[in-house]
Design an enzyme around this catalytic site. Structure first.
Site, PDB file in Angstrom:
ATOM      1  N   THR A  37       4.959 -83.753 -91.534  1.00 48.72           N
ATOM      2  CA  THR A  37       5.907 -82.636 -91.510  1.00 48.72           C
ATOM      3  C   THR A  37       6.890 -82.699 -90.346  1.00 48.72           C
ATOM      4  OG1 THR A  37       4.265 -81.307 -90.343  1.00 48.72           O
ATOM      5  CG2 THR A  37       4.362 -81.054 -92.734  1.00 48.72           C
ATOM      6  N   CYS A  94      10.885 -94.817 -78.639  1.00 45.48           N
ATOM      7  CA  CYS A  94      12.284 -94.863 -79.081  1.00 45.48           C
ATOM      8  C   CYS A  94      13.232 -95.307 -77.971  1.00 45.48           C
ATOM      9  CB  CYS A  94      12.710 -93.515 -79.630  1.00 45.48           C
ATOM     10  SG  CYS A  94      12.345 -92.113 -78.563  1.00 45.48           S
ATOM     11  N   GLN A  98      19.170 -89.764 -73.736  1.00 38.77           N
ATOM     12  CA  GLN A  98      18.427 -89.714 -74.985  1.00 38.77           C
ATOM     13  C   GLN A  98      18.721 -88.463 -75.813  1.00 38.77           C
ATOM     14  OE1 GLN A  98      14.688 -91.782 -72.649  1.00 38.77           O
ATOM     15  NE2 GLN A  98      14.265 -90.942 -74.658  1.00 38.77           N
ATOM     16  N   SER A 144      16.560 -85.342 -80.862  1.00 33.61           N
ATOM     17  CA  SER A 144      15.609 -85.575 -81.952  1.00 33.61           C
ATOM     18  C   SER A 144      14.423 -86.404 -81.491  1.00 33.61           C
ATOM     19  CB  SER A 144      16.297 -86.237 -83.154  1.00 33.61           C
ATOM     20  OG  SER A 144      16.837 -87.484 -82.782  1.00 33.61           O
ATOM     21  N   LYS A 190       6.297 -95.267 -70.110  1.00 32.64           N
ATOM     22  CA  LYS A 190       6.204 -95.951 -71.406  1.00 32.64           C
ATOM     23  C   LYS A 190       7.254 -97.040 -71.513  1.00 32.64           C
ATOM     24  CE  LYS A 190       4.988 -91.729 -73.928  1.00 32.64           C
ATOM     25  NZ  LYS A 190       5.551 -90.774 -74.903  1.00 32.64           N
ATOM     26  N   ARG A 249      17.751 -86.636 -70.780  1.00 31.69           N
ATOM     27  CA  ARG A 249      18.010 -86.036 -72.087  1.00 31.69           C
ATOM     28  C   ARG A 249      19.421 -85.463 -72.086  1.00 31.69           C
ATOM     29  NH1 ARG A 249      14.726 -86.902 -76.131  1.00 31.69           N
ATOM     30  NH2 ARG A 249      12.889 -86.009 -75.135  1.00 31.69           N
ATOM     31  N   HIS A 256      19.946 -92.947 -78.873  1.00 30.05           N
ATOM     32  CA  HIS A 256      19.713 -93.094 -77.439  1.00 30.05           C
ATOM     33  C   HIS A 256      20.702 -94.126 -76.892  1.00 30.05           C
ATOM     34  CE1 HIS A 256      16.338 -90.632 -78.000  1.00 30.05           C
ATOM     35  NE2 HIS A 256      15.342 -91.434 -77.749  1.00 30.05           N
ATOM     36  N   ASN A 297      17.250 -93.379 -82.631  1.00 30.99           N
ATOM     37  CA  ASN A 297      15.912 -93.170 -82.092  1.00 30.99           C
ATOM     38  C   ASN A 297      14.865 -92.765 -83.117  1.00 30.99           C
ATOM     39  OD1 ASN A 297      17.784 -90.825 -81.747  1.00 30.99           O
ATOM     40  ND2 ASN A 297      15.842 -89.758 -81.437  1.00 30.99           N
TER      41      ASN A 297
END
Lengths: 350, 350, 350, 350
Positions: free
Chosen positions: B13, B149, B176, B179, B205, B235, B242, B327
């Site tokens: 979802t 991403c 970025q 989403s 990461k 962001r 991105h 992304n």
């Protein structure tokens, strides 16, 4: 009785010109007595000629002043300039030659070897360079400049590090506000929901100005800073406030608490001299994990404080951090006004 | 007669779950046969449970499927996973233990020593690592992951450079899209007219995944890439895409035209194997001075091509450039689908 | 010696709760002595529990207060409430029953027949309705409410017209800021580059509240305004400030200069009583062709002045105009504080 | 053998000009053979002269065409025009006088009594008005126009209602995308986080064009629609797609399901004639509570379908609803191309 010094604004109708009007309204030392802009505006009332874009209401007295021709005749002896580079390259020397003190935000002459490029907290002594100017010698006039809006926040964050630890390498990536491009400037179709990874000549300015600002006055010239510097510049959908992701390598080992203290305790000429536009704290370190942000921090110190945050180790250089400063206040009009205040105290406006 | 392989989506979802539905609709090899999400959605029709956020209309057949419990019982043997890390850490192993091929976009197990972290164009051979997994040995099930991403676009730009010139140092600063934080994700009050210089765990990461992706399969493990890597993550108010400002130092001298050719001519397993979701050109160099931009370039190669631009010398390292990738397609659902296609061709889904 | 009245804030951690903190900091009559929020926040320091979203820094004293349980025990006698409707419907009566003066921004009880719905400039006499409340009779406690953020700007523009010319018909279409939905509120994926033509229950509130506000106190109830009213509500990508396109038909003919004078000269109880939060001019007509705009006008009168502009004939009704007001100051926290000031002066807080 | 008709584009470098290029690329009947723009662009390659702002890549063949002088000499017989009104008022008649079929998106001549203002689904018979034009009589040339981008979506929603129930009163408030102002058009400083409640001359155009479009061809002129109409126009931070909040009073009672059926079943000349750019369904009713939205619905029917939603009773007139249409496709270039297709089928381009 103390009387304010009359000042003029060259390029008064643009965004930075408007910021000059805002910052000089209620200034304790200076009073706007003359406004000039492009031919199109000449002879009109300032309130009609300027497309006023600031939140504060346009000051009535200034709105009702007539826009003068952009010529030294009839202009006061102190001129704040916010001109496009091409026009500045022509006009500013003509004002200096006519005996004016030109306090310029324009990029045209910043890298000229005789023109001081100054942030009063960083390199106030560079002002002496103006003694080398031919204009100064002939007419008493001179030109002093402040850096590009993208360089100034960075340099304010770097200066305390350079002072205490020495800089070896600096890498900076900017996310710059649209007001930095003036008005109308960036088209909304270009920036809504977008990032533009290119601002003409910005990276060059940022690199060379940073080195000049952190350089050393040496005889009749500036020896550029002894570190390596690389910049990448982007435009983002922010109204005011340039955010920069920075990595640095220092010459001397430093602990994070020492670096933070270096920022928070950084004071310099404007604070010592109590210059009217000087922020109490020129650099402020925010301890929040997600700051600085334009929304919250851009107006810090009435827009004159650079906010730093997110100090953390860098796996390539030594340290990473984020710096934010207000691009049309600390990065433009406020920078020039602070320069003028320093010039006044140092006796160059007498 | 060719029949499509039934696949399931775990975390169906969310935004990435929806991208899975989009990318698997009309897929030549796979067909969505099972959808699972949180308890709250279980038993409801997918069309009611998912707050559909994509521009394309929700496929009717999928909208009318019932959301199954997030348990291996009744699930098909091929599972695409788009779960939050904490939940993935629990659920994905249980599906692998039950014999499922789990093709995961979650971060939970990416750095696990037995779990392949794969971009099919970059390190297709890392897939063999799954043979080391205990699940594989016991039940035949396994877990394969794709990167974050923010790492994927960078690594696609780096891989051709690593191949031809060798990487010494990489520094990247990201801008970025919202989403990337899922839905509802970033609050509009946080990002309208703003930049947020912090995304929790993103820099870690990005750094470690980049090194694993460009590492070397060595016996039963991955030897990380032999270069230094530093990332800063921001962001910005962009919907999809991105953008990253990158500086690199190469081991071997390279001319700009050689670098551009390395990008434009980069082809790899997905192109050679004609995988259905593979872009014709995985990396595309844009010659325009102000590109890539999310507005124009995010959908390049149906969202599977990374666009690079602005190659220029770096005064600190060797070269600077900008890279952009989608992304939630190349950086999430598309990455996983391409991984599954590679697994299929390599016989791991039989 | 004058001592400030201790007040509490129910729902203190949300956006409107934060505005209460901001507006009560340095308030001459009231002092925040108690803060309550959801169970999740109880017992934590306010500075930790609230995700502070305002530009001003969180006041230190308040940041260090402990969040109390949302129960009348231990609460001060004056309570500002900024709760979600469902919770307000339960909690506010319990505080009133315990003897508290509940000055509420919540929608739950606004249309209750015994509950005054008040804008001090518009219908200050409606406050008397609280004498009908059972709580008042038993414990001395009561509930007074202010309208929805979309109704308040409209009603401030309508009140002077109703007073002087009489209203026959009102049609309003709103373009509402995201802060009206609280925090996190509107997801950035929903509003970046978008318009959402639907805000749940907003149109109903706007229509019925407008009629109650401009109604007449008649015995123990309010007779709604005698005009027809229709509203359409949209969400746009604006941080603060609801803009509304309005058409009205008046009962009496009016010239444009009379209408503008009615707005600019509108003064009422808060101005006459010099209430501390009252704007000097509650409604201000802007003569600029393209105003009001959120960017420039939202903070007019410290966010307490509604700005009207663009008065022009309507080809269907009589007149069209645009009105803008600050949705979380005049439309929420400021509205409640002004109500409390009126209550204080009228002796209801003794 | 079928050969495509050569067409020209006047004002080819602007946003609407670019949409013409996009929509005519791969058109089955027309082929761009000539491009003209302002003097500044003349003689340059189109790819260099146009600042291409669309997501699709600029078609190579067109990019390499040379921009011609904006004069009828050498121009093809079919001209699409996307000129500023002042220039159109001069240039379009000169092309018509030279025998060209001018299919114009410009506002200059829309309300001229001999010039058809046409939406093929709404008033295809108005095309006959061109027979009254003096140019037609002398040289065979003529001018046909399409409406303003704010009028077209509204009129598409109104036409089925006028047909079946009769219109008595229409009130519309728009929230218009920035692309409607062309490029560079709206400055980002003006619209980021803002609403501008004023678009010069837009309300006048919207009101008078709506009445002409829904009027009746009567001898040699158009009798305007017999209803009252009022419009208010706002600019919002949306890239593409005008959203409008509409209230209507009908002459005949209608049930909501009848109104929705009227919209969904509305078909007209373009659908019956299978014109290449005609959407299958010109008006689509969305049953979702919060639609239409620019993000999701703007590209419906390849940008040629108007999406309606939120039908509900109006407390003043009869019904309220929201309509959305793509302002540079259905509202500009697509409108003109569809007009040209109708003209072709009706024999006016032979």
């Amino acid at each position: 009785m103390f009387t304010k010094l009359p000042v003029g604004i060259l390029g008064a109708t643009g965004i930075v010109g408007q910021r000059f009007v805002q910052m000089l309204e209620h200034h304790p030392w200076f009073e706007v007595a003359w406004l000039a802009a492009s031919d199109r505006s000449e002879g009109r009332l300032y309130g009609d000629a300027a497309r006023w874009r600031l939140k504060m209401t346009i000051p009535t007295r200034v709105a009702e002043m007539k826009v003068a021709p952009a010529r030294p005749e009839g202009a006061p002896k102190i001129i704040f300039a916010a001109l496009d580079a091409a026009i500045a390259a022509e006009l500013e020397p003509s004002f200096a030659a006519a005996g004016c003190a030109v306090v310029s935000n324009s990029s045209a002459l910043r890298m000229h070897k005789d023109v001081p490029l100054v942030i009063p907290e960083v390199n106030p002594d560079h002002i002496k360079l103006l003694e080398c100017q031919a204009w100064r010698k002939k007419s008493g006039g001179f030109i002093v400049t402040n850096p590009n809006c993208s360089a100034i926040g960075l340099v304010m964050a770097l200066a305390p590090l350079e002072r205490q630890f020495g800089l070896d390498t600096v890498m900076a990536v900017t996310m710059q506000a649209v007001s930095g491009a003036g008005y109308p400037g960036v088209a909304s179709l270009d920036i809504l929901g977008n990032v533009i990874p290119y601002i003409p000549k910005e990276e060059e300015k940022m690199e060379e100005e940073t080195l000049k600002l952190l350089g050393r006055l040496n005889g009749g010239g500036i020896e550029p800073g002894g570190f390596r510097m690389s910049a990448q510049c982007n435009r983002v959908a922010v109204e005011d406030g340039h955010t920069e992701s920075v990595s640095v390598k220092l010459k001397k080992k430093a602990k994070p608490e020492e670096i933070i203290a270096a920022w928070n305790e950084f004071r310099s000429a404007p604070q010592e001299l109590h210059l009217p536009s000087a922020p109490e704290q020129p650099v402020n370190y925010s301890i929040a994990a997600d700051r600085p942000q334009p929304r919250f921090d851009v107006d810090s110190g009435k827009g004159m404080t650079a906010t730093v945050g997110r100090l953390r180790p860098c796996a390539v250089l030594d340290w990473k951090f984020t710096v934010l400063s207000h691009n049309t206040i600390r990065g433009a009009a406020g920078a020039a006004v602070l320069n003028a205040e320093l010039l006044k105290v140092r006796g160059y406006l007498d």
